[in-house]
Design a protein around this motif. Sequence first.
Motif, PDB file in Angstrom:
ATOM      1  N   GLN A  98      22.523  35.344  35.904  1.00  0.00           N
ATOM      2  CA  GLN A  98      21.911  35.242  34.581  1.00  0.00           C
ATOM      3  C   GLN A  98      22.751  35.945  33.515  1.00  0.00           C
ATOM      4  OE1 GLN A  98      18.131  36.751  35.499  1.00  0.00           O
ATOM      5  NE2 GLN A  98      18.578  38.880  34.961  1.00  0.00           N
ATOM      6  N   ASP A  99      23.441  37.020  33.911  1.00  0.00           N
ATOM      7  CA  ASP A  99      24.367  37.629  32.962  1.00  0.00           C
ATOM      8  C   ASP A  99      25.674  36.862  33.052  1.00  0.00           C
ATOM      9  OD1 ASP A  99      26.166  40.830  32.867  1.00  0.00           O
ATOM     10  OD2 ASP A  99      26.175  39.098  31.516  1.00  0.00           O
ATOM     11  N   ASP A 100      25.918  36.025  32.047  1.00  0.00           N
ATOM     12  CA  ASP A 100      27.083  35.157  32.198  1.00  0.00           C
ATOM     13  C   ASP A 100      28.406  35.886  31.986  1.00  0.00           C
ATOM     14  OD1 ASP A 100      26.934  33.347  29.005  1.00  0.00           O
ATOM     15  OD2 ASP A 100      27.131  35.468  29.508  1.00  0.00           O
ATOM     16  N   LYS A 101      28.321  37.194  31.760  1.00  0.00           N
ATOM     17  CA  LYS A 101      29.565  37.965  31.690  1.00  0.00           C
ATOM     18  C   LYS A 101      29.767  38.807  32.956  1.00  0.00           C
ATOM     19  CE  LYS A 101      30.418  38.373  26.754  1.00  0.00           C
ATOM     20  NZ  LYS A 101      29.138  38.315  25.999  1.00  0.00           N
ATOM     21  N   SER A 102      28.970  38.485  33.994  1.00  0.00           N
ATOM     22  CA  SER A 102      29.130  39.271  35.222  1.00  0.00           C
ATOM     23  C   SER A 102      30.412  38.863  35.935  1.00  0.00           C
ATOM     24  CB  SER A 102      27.940  39.045  36.150  1.00  0.00           C
ATOM     25  OG  SER A 102      27.998  37.723  36.677  1.00  0.00           O
ATOM     26  N   VAL A 103      30.854  39.740  36.830  1.00  0.00           N
ATOM     27  CA  VAL A 103      32.118  39.469  37.507  1.00  0.00           C
ATOM     28  C   VAL A 103      32.001  38.261  38.433  1.00  0.00           C
ATOM     29  CG1 VAL A 103      31.698  41.051  39.450  1.00  0.00           C
ATOM     30  CG2 VAL A 103      34.011  40.552  38.747  1.00  0.00           C
ATOM     31  N   VAL A 104      30.807  38.061  38.994  1.00  0.00           N
ATOM     32  CA  VAL A 104      30.641  36.897  39.870  1.00  0.00           C
ATOM     33  C   VAL A 104      30.770  35.611  39.058  1.00  0.00           C
ATOM     34  CG1 VAL A 104      29.002  35.657  41.300  1.00  0.00           C
ATOM     35  CG2 VAL A 104      29.273  38.107  41.586  1.00  0.00           C
ATOM     36  N   CYS A 105      30.119  35.570  37.899  1.00  0.00           N
ATOM     37  CA  CYS A 105      30.259  34.380  37.043  1.00  0.00           C
ATOM     38  C   CYS A 105      31.710  34.166  36.664  1.00  0.00           C
ATOM     39  CB  CYS A 105      29.428  34.551  35.761  1.00  0.00           C
ATOM     40  SG  CYS A 105      27.681  34.332  36.039  1.00  0.00           S
ATOM     41  N   PHE A 106      32.358  35.267  36.317  1.00  0.00           N
ATOM     42  CA  PHE A 106      33.756  35.172  35.922  1.00  0.00           C
ATOM     43  C   PHE A 106      34.601  34.550  37.024  1.00  0.00           C
ATOM     44  CE2 PHE A 106      37.604  36.072  33.871  1.00  0.00           C
ATOM     45  CZ  PHE A 106      38.468  36.725  34.726  1.00  0.00           C
ATOM     46  N   LEU A 107      34.466  35.096  38.223  1.00  0.00           N
ATOM     47  CA  LEU A 107      35.299  34.609  39.323  1.00  0.00           C
ATOM     48  C   LEU A 107      34.984  33.159  39.657  1.00  0.00           C
ATOM     49  CD1 LEU A 107      35.289  37.776  41.598  1.00  0.00           C
ATOM     50  CD2 LEU A 107      37.233  36.824  40.368  1.00  0.00           C
ATOM     51  N   LEU A 108      33.700  32.791  39.597  1.00  0.00           N
ATOM     52  CA  LEU A 108      33.350  31.402  39.895  1.00  0.00           C
ATOM     53  C   LEU A 108      33.912  30.457  38.848  1.00  0.00           C
ATOM     54  CD1 LEU A 108      29.737  31.939  41.227  1.00  0.00           C
ATOM     55  CD2 LEU A 108      31.626  30.919  42.496  1.00  0.00           C
ATOM     56  N   HIS A 109      33.779  30.827  37.584  1.00  0.00           N
ATOM     57  CA  HIS A 109      34.327  29.960  36.529  1.00  0.00           C
ATOM     58  C   HIS A 109      35.842  29.847  36.636  1.00  0.00           C
ATOM     59  CE1 HIS A 109      30.537  29.239  34.701  1.00  0.00           C
ATOM     60  NE2 HIS A 109      30.339  30.481  34.303  1.00  0.00           N
ATOM     61  N   CYS A 110      36.493  30.968  36.936  1.00  0.00           N
ATOM     62  CA  CYS A 110      37.947  30.929  37.144  1.00  0.00           C
ATOM     63  C   CYS A 110      38.279  29.956  38.256  1.00  0.00           C
ATOM     64  CB  CYS A 110      38.473  32.307  37.568  1.00  0.00           C
ATOM     65  SG  CYS A 110      38.838  33.393  36.208  1.00  0.00           S
ATOM     66  N   GLN A 111      37.498  30.036  39.311  1.00  0.00           N
ATOM     67  CA  GLN A 111      37.800  29.203  40.466  1.00  0.00           C
ATOM     68  C   GLN A 111      37.630  27.735  40.134  1.00  0.00           C
ATOM     69  OE1 GLN A 111      39.148  30.723  43.046  1.00  0.00           O
ATOM     70  NE2 GLN A 111      39.600  28.725  43.939  1.00  0.00           N
ATOM     71  N   LYS A 112      36.605  27.437  39.355  1.00  0.00           N
ATOM     72  CA  LYS A 112      36.407  26.040  38.952  1.00  0.00           C
ATOM     73  C   LYS A 112      37.614  25.568  38.146  1.00  0.00           C
ATOM     74  CE  LYS A 112      34.102  22.346  37.411  1.00  0.00           C
ATOM     75  NZ  LYS A 112      33.433  21.311  38.053  1.00  0.00           N
ATOM     76  N   PHE A 113      38.054  26.418  37.242  1.00  0.00           N
ATOM     77  CA  PHE A 113      39.236  26.115  36.442  1.00  0.00           C
ATOM     78  C   PHE A 113      40.430  25.848  37.361  1.00  0.00           C
ATOM     79  CE2 PHE A 113      41.966  26.447  32.745  1.00  0.00           C
ATOM     80  CZ  PHE A 113      43.142  27.003  33.222  1.00  0.00           C
ATOM     81  N   ILE A 114      40.595  26.728  38.347  1.00  0.00           N
ATOM     82  CA  ILE A 114      41.706  26.599  39.290  1.00  0.00           C
ATOM     83  C   ILE A 114      41.616  25.280  40.057  1.00  0.00           C
ATOM     84  CG2 ILE A 114      42.641  27.553  41.448  1.00  0.00           C
ATOM     85  CD1 ILE A 114      41.833  30.357  40.316  1.00  0.00           C
ATOM     86  N   GLU A 115      40.398  24.920  40.455  1.00  0.00           N
ATOM     87  CA  GLU A 115      40.236  23.677  41.217  1.00  0.00           C
ATOM     88  C   GLU A 115      40.611  22.458  40.377  1.00  0.00           C
ATOM     89  OE1 GLU A 115      39.789  23.648  44.441  1.00  0.00           O
ATOM     90  OE2 GLU A 115      39.582  25.820  44.379  1.00  0.00           O
ATOM     91  N   LEU A 116      40.315  22.535  39.075  1.00  0.00           N
ATOM     92  CA  LEU A 116      40.689  21.422  38.197  1.00  0.00           C
ATOM     93  C   LEU A 116      42.208  21.336  38.069  1.00  0.00           C
ATOM     94  CD1 LEU A 116      37.927  21.845  35.457  1.00  0.00           C
ATOM     95  CD2 LEU A 116      38.165  19.913  37.029  1.00  0.00           C
ATOM     96  N   VAL A 117      42.828  22.479  37.936  1.00  0.00           N
ATOM     97  CA  VAL A 117      44.295  22.497  37.836  1.00  0.00           C
ATOM     98  C   VAL A 117      44.908  21.974  39.129  1.00  0.00           C
ATOM     99  CG1 VAL A 117      46.317  24.014  37.692  1.00  0.00           C
ATOM    100  CG2 VAL A 117      44.366  24.401  36.187  1.00  0.00           C
ATOM    101  N   ARG A 118      44.310  22.346  40.229  1.00  0.00           N
ATOM    102  CA  ARG A 118      44.828  21.967  41.542  1.00  0.00           C
ATOM    103  C   ARG A 118      44.964  20.453  41.668  1.00  0.00           C
ATOM    104  NH1 ARG A 118      44.405  25.102  46.073  1.00  0.00           N
ATOM    105  NH2 ARG A 118      42.511  26.170  45.371  1.00  0.00           N
ATOM    106  N   VAL A 119      43.953  19.729  41.110  1.00  0.00           N
ATOM    107  CA  VAL A 119      44.025  18.262  41.237  1.00  0.00           C
ATOM    108  C   VAL A 119      44.636  17.599  40.003  1.00  0.00           C
ATOM    109  CG1 VAL A 119      42.178  18.086  42.906  1.00  0.00           C
ATOM    110  CG2 VAL A 119      41.609  18.015  40.485  1.00  0.00           C
ATOM    111  N   GLY A 120      45.221  18.420  39.162  1.00  0.00           N
ATOM    112  CA  GLY A 120      45.960  17.866  38.030  1.00  0.00           C
ATOM    113  C   GLY A 120      45.110  17.506  36.824  1.00  0.00           C
TER     114      GLY A 120
END
Lengths: 213, 480
Positions: free
Chosen positions: B337-359
């Motif tokens: 619920q706190d969208d500035k938490s470290v878990v949210c951060f890492l998950l959003h980063c990972q989603k970003f990374i997954e998008l980059v991974r597939v171009g």
Amino acid sequence: LSIIFCVNQVVGDNDVQSIVMSYLLHNCFNETADSLASCTGMKQPAIDRDNMERRKQIIHFILERKALKAVELTEQLAQDLLEKNKDLHFDLLCLHFVELVCVGKCTEALEFAQTRLAPFGKVQKYVEKLEDVMALLAYEDPEKSPMFHLLSSEYRQQVADNLNRTILEHANHPSYTPMERLIQQMTVTRQYLTEENGKDAFPPFSLKDSLKG
Amino acid sequence: MSSLPSTANTDNGRHENGETSTGNGRDRDRDLILHYLDRVRLSATTRGDSKVDGEGEELPTELNTINSAGGFLIVSPDKLSVKYTTTNLHGHDVGVVQANRPAPFKCLTYYFEIFVKDAGVKGQVAIGFTKESFKMRRQPGWEVNSCGYHGDDGYLYRGKGTGEAFGPTYTKGDTVGGGINYASQEFFFTKNGALVGKIPKDIKGHLFPTVAVHSQNEEVSVNFGKTKFAFDVKGFEASERNKQQMAIEKISIPPNMGYGLVKTYLLHYGYEETLDAFDLATKTTVPPIHIAQENAIDEDDSSYALNQRKTLRQLVRNGEIDGALAKLRDWYPQIVQDDKSVVCFLLHCQKFIELVRVGKLDEGVKYGRLELARFVGLTGFQDIVEDCFALLVYEKPEESSVGYFLEDSQKELVADAVNSAILSTNPNMKDVQRSCHLHSHLEKLLRQLTVCCLERRSLNGNQGETFRLHHVLLNNSTRR
């Protein structure tokens, strides 16, 4: 450089995983090892699978109270191993004797003792144990004897562990896992710290306590 | 003197100064942030060629001609020999030379040798160790904070004019060695390949290998390792290490400790299937009453939310970040619920990374602007956001300096963070066990071991070999 950062660098995830994995392989938990490898994506180290399978069988025979079968398999695996490890050989034969007594085959047990155990009695260091083991015959209910410990699953586990290590050593593999060595090293290092700096700075160490939170 | 709390759990040494550990949610959040962001940064540094401490210590290679007792001696052009030129008259005209650098000390031992080419008139040659400030006209050992093994009497001098009987005398044709054993904090000396003896090293700080000549025509050459030593230093080191190893191997291991550590490890990280396999396999092997045994490890609530943690880990490993976020909103809304938490951060980063991974770079940029932009300006997060965005510029991001984001280890890291966050919601977690959600018992043990070794080394003036978990593992696989 903060100590925590240094610690994070030294204790890497790969190392921790490999410590767990080596424990599993040492103790022949091959299915567990396979599962761990697939859950974590880590590669299993190349080990002698055949050796592990055999050790697994041998360990199970001991735990399932089939010590003679374990002896047989061990001799197939490494002919001279038991000759070179007489203490262990003696322990395994005693286990078989205990198995016979426990299922009431006292005559067979006696014959077994006379043929296979008696020769060990010529060597002083085996005499005490031999006498303890023979004394089991005197009890209707061996569980109630002072030597009931010889009937326990803990004791079987102990002999099995011993045989497992001996087989590994015989095959020129490490007989203790990294995990065990690290546990030992922890204790020793804390002892040194206490010795070198006094009990006030470093109170005597308890492994058990240190693992609670 | 010690900067670490010397009680059992020194994990949170950095945060614990002066605080009482209240173990409330905010503390745990902060632990999560610091721990996992650190781990991300660690991936960045270990990518390159880093070492725990600057092991690039330079070795002594030749004699120091600048500070030597000039006027009494000549140093050869190759700076590996020294000769006493005049006649000596008293105790303050010793021809002393130090090495060009001090002995390195982030190792087990340091060692060098001299060869007595000519014992001259009185054979008053010496080998030893001195500090930078040493009076260069006195024999090593005659002054405080120095030590020397003298050839004329075979005595050892350490800090005053009178020495103690130590070993044989030595003269022309002899090879004599001087060394420091950092593990035992001792000086040791050798003659013609054999150990003569050892004494405690009470001197702290940098020490220079030192050589001295004191009567006419005395000449000595020195070997800093360019040629083979007469003494088998490697063998000496091996036997020292063996001694340490013997001490370790004598310790009795509590039965079932390994079992407990592995089981709690599997529980902690939510490896449910592996745990099932392990339970099945150990049903017949481990004595059933192990939990009651003295040396058992508290399993307490490590099985908390096991199935959910397993599910989340699988989702993250498969790159299904949206799925993971959906499940978290469903099961543990307080974590996201706190969208500035470290878990949210890492998950959003990972989603970003997954998008980059597939171009899907455009989609990645859009997503990054939407979900990562708010972390810019937050200390600790910003640098990681910037590194993530750097992935966009490379044709082959996996080969770049930020390529670590694309590795499985990054996904493991995120999965671990989610795992920790869920564990920290356990209402039964006692306040005392502050870092329970961060590390399994096994890791706590290893971290404590590392801290103890670092502590021991630090109390030794930071001398000696450093503890390397990885090396212990490598050595174990080759030793019998």
